[in-house]
Structures are given as structure tokens and as C-alpha cells.
Scaffold this active site. Structure first.
Site, PDB file in Angstrom:
ATOM      1  CB  THR A  38       1.594  -3.869   7.974  1.00  0.00           C
ATOM      2  OG1 THR A  38       2.704  -4.563   7.416  1.00  0.00           O
ATOM      3  CG2 THR A  38       0.494  -3.773   6.940  1.00  0.00           C
ATOM      4  CB  ALA A  39      -2.070  -2.112  10.089  1.00  0.00           C
ATOM      5  CB  ILE A  40      -1.602   1.619  14.197  1.00  0.00           C
ATOM      6  CG1 ILE A  40      -2.274   2.723  13.368  1.00  0.00           C
ATOM      7  CG2 ILE A  40      -0.099   1.709  14.105  1.00  0.00           C
ATOM      8  CD1 ILE A  40      -1.895   4.128  13.804  1.00  0.00           C
ATOM      9  N   GLY A  72     -12.360 -26.058   7.330  1.00  0.00           N
ATOM     10  CA  GLY A  72     -12.767 -26.277   8.715  1.00  0.00           C
ATOM     11  C   GLY A  72     -12.822 -24.987   9.497  1.00  0.00           C
ATOM     12  CG  ASP A  97       0.052  -4.055   2.713  1.00  0.00           C
ATOM     13  OD1 ASP A  97       0.291  -3.586   1.586  1.00  0.00           O
ATOM     14  OD2 ASP A  97      -0.189  -3.345   3.703  1.00  0.00           O
ATOM     15  N   GLY A 144       3.632   6.680   8.244  1.00  0.00           N
ATOM     16  CA  GLY A 144       4.996   6.842   7.737  1.00  0.00           C
ATOM     17  C   GLY A 144       5.888   5.682   8.127  1.00  0.00           C
ATOM     18  CG  ASN A 145       6.772   4.050  12.064  1.00  0.00           C
ATOM     19  OD1 ASN A 145       6.328   4.924  12.792  1.00  0.00           O
ATOM     20  ND2 ASN A 145       8.035   3.641  12.126  1.00  0.00           N
ATOM     21  CB  SER A 146       3.389   1.824   6.164  1.00  0.00           C
ATOM     22  OG  SER A 146       2.187   1.478   6.767  1.00  0.00           O
ATOM     23  CG  HIS A 148      -0.376   0.276   2.515  1.00  0.00           C
ATOM     24  ND1 HIS A 148      -0.064  -0.730   3.399  1.00  0.00           N
ATOM     25  CD2 HIS A 148      -0.017   1.423   3.127  1.00  0.00           C
ATOM     26  CE1 HIS A 148       0.443  -0.211   4.505  1.00  0.00           C
ATOM     27  NE2 HIS A 148       0.488   1.096   4.360  1.00  0.00           N
TER      28      HIS A 148
END
Length: 496
Positions: free
Chosen positions: A239-241, A282, A149, A221-223, A119
């Protein structure tokens, strides 16, 4: 002299008598009283041994020094068309508009390969890399995988770059110290510290993710930046927070390094990601499902169906088996299983530890290539060979293997059923699972248009309109509510 010797003998004899009396009579009584006191006071055992690897004894400087110069700033420039004035709008003259997005990346080889998030670079017209020593490079996209990602970039340089090495994310433990290194808010490389809060987190609710959760401060910006252990080994890509405000409030998530490394290796070798599957369907067990399936186990993956012609079927896995571990990795929930399989390739052989009829069994299974994809609005689509495509009157497409339960009646009532051929999603031709993933990533995982050839040969194009948010509000008409939506500050997942 004789008197002195006599006194010494008498003294030694007296001391011996006293010692015997103490050890045989007095001391046992004191021990009994001491034990009684312990029982009455419920005194618990205490260890005063300090842990040299914990608390204030941890030294982050080595890990920081190894990582800082391997993390880069990524600037993504995209071009979109829009109207900049009423005159342009009136005359129909859309103008090019440049938009800049930023993130981070991690150099993983001295010759300039860089790993980041998909992203961060999605839709890029150009990508600029800035190192911690303020050197700028133009990067090209080698490949990307929207599902995990992860993206791979390359810069050309004659000098050897500082880089970081991959660690083994499977061996990381909850409570272990980690550092997050990236470029938040367009700052230069920044280091924050925390611990691993949890593993195998799925934020989508679709059982397609398996993140490492940490409490190291991570912000926009850390992504694409690095999550490293105290040795400076790369164990995740930030990747995300999870946030109520769009900025860090306590939880951050990283793609495990074993998954990221597998994606990068596949992109380098094949140009796309090659996923290996067991061939089972399952659910993860809990109290509710355990009761439903008639088992006392509340952890593990319950197999409700084994797919035909799969490695699982060939190896003898059966309906009702409970997967407890694979290759020594404990499986307690679906994201554990998904995370493990995301690190494996077709034709890999894994050892599956199952519980069957109250007995533990170990079964070796050869993984197969992923040939199906589930799209909620329609169902499960499957790759088919050229001969089957020819029989359906087309040279590309994915066959509908199973319709979505939620929309099943609507599709059947319109003549779409199992065996129908999906030939395009969001105006992109599809012939493989990878094609379908790319088509979905172009529209934020939503289907806006789908082209289908029915079993009777009729070709149809279906359009879907997605309403993001609608709420009755006395201050707005329904028309306005239809086109506008409010920002609700709830606990949401923010992609950095």
C-alpha cells in the site's frame, strides 16, 4: 602354551589396573582443570546446527510461480475539466482532460474477483486490467473502503483465471521471508524479496492503521500488489512506502491479509464494511502513561472508560483494566488492538485477557456495531434512530456526542454543542458512519464544508480553508506563499 596364557592374564590385569587409575585419579583432575579454564576464558556455548529454512537455503521460485500470474496491472482513467488554452479560459470553455493512473491488483478467485487499493481506483471513469499473459479486461468496482484503503474489482471472463489464496497474517513473524509482487513503473509483474521488519505499524498518528512493515523493494505502481510468504500465500496488500524521494529507500507497508479478507467478504455480503467494536476508550501503555495511571505495566491497552450499552460494559470490563491479549493475539500497543478488531464483525465473541488488580482474568465479550466516528475538527459523531432524528426536526444526520477538545470553545461560543445534528460533510448528506467516511475520502480526509442543525433548530453551514504550507521567505511575498507551497524532502509517507 601355559606361558602364553599366563602372559595374557598378566596383560589383562595390568590394563585393568591402568584403566581404574586413570578414571578414578587422573581424569577428575583433568576435568577440574578444564572447568577452571572455561571459567577463566568465559567461554560461551555455541550451536553449530544449521537452520534449513534460513539463509541461502530459501527457495523463492515456488512462491513466485504461484503469484506472478495472479497479479495484474490496473489502469485507472479519470476525467477532469480544465482549460487547455487562454481562449478557453477567456470564453469559459473548460475541456475534458483524461488522466491515467496505474497500480497493481491481485486475483483472489478463478471467476475474476480482484483486490487492490482504494487509492488506485478512486475516481475512476474506467478501469482496465492486464494480466501477466498480456490479456486485457474491463473491470467494474464492486465496492471499496477508504479507511483500510482496500477495493474489490470484478472482470467478466469465461475462462478460469490464476488466483492466489489468503494466508493468515496473524501468524506471520518478524524476520520471516516475504515476496512483494506488483507492476512498478508500469513494468510487467516484478518480484522482490525481503523480510517482515515489524507488525502493527500505524503511519497516520491517528491510531487507525495496522500495517505489516517489510524491507522488500516496493515502488510507485506496486500499490495493490501482493505480499506473499515463501509458500505463495497472500499475507498482505502492498500500500505505501516511507521515503524521502518518492521511491523506495528501505521501508514498505502492506495491509494485513486478515484485514483485507474481512473487507472483501463484507463488501460481497453487505456492500460495505461492518466493523465490530469492544466499546472501550483508553490508551497504549508506556513508561509515561504507566506512571500516570499508577501501574508497573508498560505494555498493553489501558481502559480509561467503558461505553454504556456496549459489549464491554455488559461483559464486565472496567476502568483500570489492562488488555494484554485478545483471542491469543498479544496486545502491546493500540495498533495491535485496532488491527485485530478490523478483522472482526459485529456479534463476534472474543476472549479478552486482562490484568486487574495484579490478577489475570479472561472475559468473553460480544462485539457491537460501530456507530460513532471521530472527526478532529468537530469531535465524535454518533448514529441515532429515526425517532430521535424526528425529535430534532430532520430525517437524517449524525448527532454530536462529544466536541473536540481543541475546538470546543469555538463551537460552543457559536451555539454548537453536544446534541447538535451534523447533516452534511463536504456537501454529502450523512446518516451513517459509512456516509461520513465516504464524505471525508472525497476530500483527502479533510472537512471543507459542514452543515449543522443546532439544538435551537438553527441551521448553519461552516466552511474551512486548509493551508498546506506557509513559510517566511525573503524572495516571495506573503500572497505568493499563500497559494504556493514548497516540496520539502523529509521522511514522509508516500501512497503508491
Amino acid at each position: 602354551m601355559k606361558k602364553i596364557i599366563s602372559l595374557l592374564i598378566i596383560s589383562a590385569f595390568s590394563a585393568s589396573i591402568t584403566l581404574i587409575a586413570y578414571t578414578q585419579i587422573i581424569n577428575p583432575e583433568l576435568s577440574k582443570k578444564s572447568n577452571l579454564a572455561l571459567e577463566k576464558n568465559n567461554t560461551l556455548p555455541v550451536s553449530y546446527i544449521t537452520n534449513p529454512s534460513g539463509g541461502s537455503n530459501i527457495d523463492f521460485t515456488i512462491a513466485a510461480e504461484k503469484t506472478l500470474n495472479a497479479v495484474v496491472h490496473v489502469k485507472n482513467t479519470t476525467v477532469s475539466k480544465g482549460y487547455t488554452s487562454f481562449e478557453d479560459l477567456f470564453l469559459g470553455r473548460p475541456q475534458n482532460r483524461f488522466q491515467v493512473g496505474t497500480g497493481s491488483g491481485v486475483i483472489i478467485s478463478p471467476d475474476g474477483y480482484i483486490i487492490t487499493n482504494n487509492h488506485v481506483i478512486e475516481g475512476a471513469e474506467s478501469i482496465e486490467i492486464t494480466t501477466n499473459s498480456n490479456k486485457n479486461y474491463t473491470a467494474e468496482i464492486i465496492g471499496s473502503d477508504p479507511t483500510t484503503d482496500i477495493a474489490l474489482l470484478k472482470v467478466d471472463t469465461d475462462e478460469k483465471l490464476n488466483y492466489t489464496t489468503f494466508g493468515d497474517s496473524n501468524t506471520t513473524k518478524v524476520g520471516e521471508w516475504v515476496l512483494a509482487v506488483g507492476n512498478p513503473f508500469n513494468l510487467t509483474s516484478t518480484v522482490t524479496a525481503g523480510i517482515i521488519s515489524a507488525k502493527s505499524r500505524d503511519l497516520s498518528g491517528k491510531n487507525i492503521q495496522s500495517f505489516i512493515q517489510t524491507d522488500a523493494a516496493v515502488n510507485p505502481g506496486n500499490s495493490g500488489g501482493a505480499l506473499v510468504n515463501v509458500y505463495g500465500d497472500l499475507i498482505g496488500i502492498n500500500t505505501a512506502i516511507s521515503s524521502q524521494t518518492g521511491s523506495y529507500i528501505g521501508y514498505s507497508f502492506a495491509v494485513p491479509s486478515n484485514i483485507a479478507r474481512k473487507v472483501v467478504e463484507d463488501i460481497m455480503e453487505f456492500g460495505n464494511v461492518q466493523n465490530g467494536i469492544l466499546g472501550v476508550i483508553g490508551t497504549e501503555l508506556n513508561s509515561k502513561f504507566s506512571e500516570e495511571y499508577g501501574t508497573n505495566e508498560t505494555e498493553g491497552f489501558y481502559i480509561s472508560e467503558v461505553q454504556e450499552n456496549s459489549g464491554a460494559k455488559t461483559s464486565g470490563l472496567k476502568k483500570g483494566d489492562i488488555i494484554k491479549s485478545i483471542d491469543g493475539i498479544k496486545i502491546t500497543k493500540f495498533s495491535d488492538l485496532k488491527g485485530f478488531l478490523n478483522t472482526k464483525s459485529p456479534n463476534d465473541i472474543v476472549e479478552v485477557n486482562i490484568l486487574r488488580d495484579d490478577e489475570i482474568k479472561n472475559i468473553r465479550v460480544k462485539l457491537e456495531k460501530l456507530t460513532t466516528i471521530y472527526i478532529p475538527i468537530i469531535g465524535t459523531l454518533k448514529e441515532i434512530n429515526n425517532e430521535e432524528l424526528k425529535n430534532k426536526g430532520n430525517d437524517y444526520g449524525l448527532e454530536i456526542q462529544e466536541l473536540s477538545d481543541y475546538y470546543k470553545q469555538e463551537w460552543i461560543s457559536d451555539g454548537v454543542d453536544k446534541g447538535s445534528l451534523v447533516i452534511a460533510i463536504n456537501d454529502i448528506k450523512v446518516n451513517t458512519v459509512l456516509d461520513a467516511k465516504r464524505a471525508l475520502s472525497k476530500n483527502s480526509e479533510k472537512v471543507s464544508r459542514i452543515s449543522i442543525i443546532k439544538n435551537n433548530g438553527e441551521k448553519m453551514v461552516y466552511r474551512f480553508r486548509w493551508k498546506i504550507f506557509k513559510k517566511k521567505n525573503k524572495n516571495h511575498s506573503n500572497l505568493i506563499e499563500w497559494f504556493f507551497f514548497k516540496i520539502i524532502y523529509e521522511n514522509v509517507i508516500v501512497v503508491l
